[in-house]
Design a protein around this motif. Structure first.
Motif, PDB file in Angstrom:
ATOM      1  N   LEU A  94       3.380  33.544  85.123  1.00 16.12           N
ATOM      2  CA  LEU A  94       2.515  33.874  86.270  1.00 16.12           C
ATOM      3  C   LEU A  94       2.320  35.383  86.435  1.00 16.12           C
ATOM      4  O   LEU A  94       1.276  35.828  86.898  1.00 16.12           O
ATOM      5  CB  LEU A  94       3.084  33.276  87.567  1.00 16.12           C
ATOM      6  N   ARG A 152      11.496  29.396  91.239  1.00 21.87           N
ATOM      7  CA  ARG A 152      11.642  30.402  90.187  1.00 21.87           C
ATOM      8  C   ARG A 152      13.099  30.720  89.863  1.00 21.87           C
ATOM      9  O   ARG A 152      13.379  31.519  88.964  1.00 21.87           O
ATOM     10  CB  ARG A 152      10.882  31.686  90.578  1.00 21.87           C
ATOM     11  N   PHE A 207       5.803  23.339  84.716  1.00 16.76           N
ATOM     12  CA  PHE A 207       5.713  23.164  86.172  1.00 16.76           C
ATOM     13  C   PHE A 207       6.242  21.781  86.563  1.00 16.76           C
ATOM     14  O   PHE A 207       6.950  21.634  87.558  1.00 16.76           O
ATOM     15  CB  PHE A 207       4.256  23.306  86.642  1.00 16.76           C
ATOM     16  N   ARG A 218      10.301  25.311  97.742  1.00 22.55           N
ATOM     17  CA  ARG A 218       8.990  25.665  97.219  1.00 22.55           C
ATOM     18  C   ARG A 218       8.941  25.443  95.704  1.00 22.55           C
ATOM     19  O   ARG A 218       9.951  25.530  95.017  1.00 22.55           O
ATOM     20  CB  ARG A 218       8.612  27.114  97.557  1.00 22.55           C
ATOM     21  N   PHE A 219       7.737  25.101  95.249  1.00 18.18           N
ATOM     22  CA  PHE A 219       7.502  25.002  93.806  1.00 18.18           C
ATOM     23  C   PHE A 219       6.375  25.951  93.449  1.00 18.18           C
ATOM     24  O   PHE A 219       5.390  26.041  94.194  1.00 18.18           O
ATOM     25  CB  PHE A 219       7.149  23.562  93.408  1.00 18.18           C
ATOM     26  N   TYR A 225      -4.276  33.401  88.197  1.00 12.47           N
ATOM     27  CA  TYR A 225      -4.887  32.412  89.117  1.00 12.47           C
ATOM     28  C   TYR A 225      -5.411  33.026  90.411  1.00 12.47           C
ATOM     29  O   TYR A 225      -6.143  32.384  91.140  1.00 12.47           O
ATOM     30  CB  TYR A 225      -3.948  31.258  89.502  1.00 12.47           C
ATOM     31  N   SER A 269      -0.624  20.795  93.420  1.00 15.90           N
ATOM     32  CA  SER A 269      -0.891  22.115  92.838  1.00 15.90           C
ATOM     33  C   SER A 269      -0.872  22.004  91.321  1.00 15.90           C
ATOM     34  O   SER A 269      -1.710  22.594  90.632  1.00 15.90           O
ATOM     35  CB  SER A 269       0.177  23.141  93.251  1.00 15.90           C
ATOM     36  N   GLY A 270       0.105  21.255  90.832  1.00 15.44           N
ATOM     37  CA  GLY A 270       0.230  21.104  89.386  1.00 15.44           C
ATOM     38  C   GLY A 270      -1.054  20.586  88.757  1.00 15.44           C
ATOM     39  O   GLY A 270      -1.568  21.146  87.789  1.00 15.44           O
ATOM     40  N   ARG A 287       9.824  20.413  88.733  1.00 16.32           N
ATOM     41  CA  ARG A 287       9.973  19.419  89.814  1.00 16.32           C
ATOM     42  C   ARG A 287      10.980  18.338  89.419  1.00 16.32           C
ATOM     43  O   ARG A 287      11.793  17.919  90.242  1.00 16.32           O
ATOM     44  CB  ARG A 287       8.612  18.787  90.145  1.00 16.32           C
ATOM     45  N   PHE A 296      -4.456  23.016  89.658  1.00 21.36           N
ATOM     46  CA  PHE A 296      -4.561  24.279  88.913  1.00 21.36           C
ATOM     47  C   PHE A 296      -4.801  24.038  87.426  1.00 21.36           C
ATOM     48  O   PHE A 296      -5.634  24.695  86.820  1.00 21.36           O
ATOM     49  CB  PHE A 296      -3.322  25.161  89.143  1.00 21.36           C
ATOM     50  N   ARG A 337       3.953  23.657  98.131  1.00 16.01           N
ATOM     51  CA  ARG A 337       3.349  23.226  96.851  1.00 16.01           C
ATOM     52  C   ARG A 337       4.167  22.139  96.147  1.00 16.01           C
ATOM     53  O   ARG A 337       5.400  22.172  96.165  1.00 16.01           O
ATOM     54  CB  ARG A 337       3.167  24.384  95.861  1.00 16.01           C
TER      55      ARG A 337
END
Ligand code: 2DT
Length: 212
Positions: A60, A48, A75, A44-45, A153, A104-105, A79, A108, A100
């Motif tokens: 966040l 964390r 972000f 997942r991205f 967000y 998403s990057g 990746r 958002f 994500r």
């Protein structure tokens, strides 16, 4: 067999608004593919766990403030930190289910008002997904599901804007799934779509890059 004809794992990305069901569907898909005997991992991205990921997590959860451009690049860096491992895993035959990714990057950050093309630029050269499953749900419906945490967000008005920007990113790798359906119906549709792509990659399909 040519060099581009090697069997490999598939890169399957899930995108969608908060509360669209991404995490549940990723989990179910993982069990399903494992059950069929596939080598598969769930990623997942943002991730964390890395040092960049910890900066993202602090942002966040409103423990830190960062310029919109800075957090966007973090972000992306998160990746890039995983790009070579991703390639190694795919080439070794492992399918990656990713909750994500670059979409998403861009969605958002551009929803905040940053330039769309500027947002795409740092993603160029990352591995292109073989399939993007977009779990489609109106922001209002997603909000009704409750469970928005207190993170940045997670607000209806902003999620509406994110949905508009996601739409601009749709390409031929996307499959749009109606996420207003029950979890079970969505699960069934997702399994069928994904299996087809896993098979294609097993037969041999060259890896490609974003965004070309
Ligand atoms: P989760 O709630 O899924 O952990 O996401 N986000 C995510 C961005 O703004 N840019 C990105 O590149 C990525 C991957 C979406 C945390 C939040 O981070 C946002 C929701």
């Amino acid at each position: 067999k040519g060099a581009n004809n090697e069997s490999r794992g598939a890169l399957v990305v899930f995108e969608g608004l908060d509360r669209s069901g991404k995490t549940s569907q990723c989990g179910r898909l993982l069990s399903y593919l494992e059950g069929l005997g596939h080598s598969v991992e769930l990623w997942r991205f943002p991730d964390r766990s890395t040092s960049v990921g910890q900066m993202i997590s602090a942002y966040l959860t409103n423990k830190s403030q960062l310029d919109d451009h800075t957090i966007h690049l973090l972000f992306s860096a998160n990746r890039w930190d995983k790009r070579s491992l991703m390639e190694t895993k795919l080439k070794a035959g492992t399918t990656l289910i990713v909750d994500r990714y670059s979409y998403s990057g861009v969605a958002f950050s551009s929803a905040k008002g940053l330039d769309f093309e500027w947002c795409k630029a740092p993603e160029i050269g990352l591995i292109a997904p073989d399939l993007v499953v977009y779990l489609d749900i109106p922001a209002e419906k997603a909000a009704e599901r409750g469970g928005y945490g207190g993170e940045r967000y997670e607000q209806l008005e902003f999620q509406r804007k994110v949905a508009q920007h996601y739409k601009l990113l749709e390409d031929s790798s996307w499959e749009i799934v109606d996420a207003c359906q029950t979890l079970e119906v969505v699960e069934k549709q997702v399994k069928e779509i994904v299996l087809e792509h896993v098979t294609t990659c097993q037969k041999g399909k060259a890896l490609s890059s974003l965004w070309s």
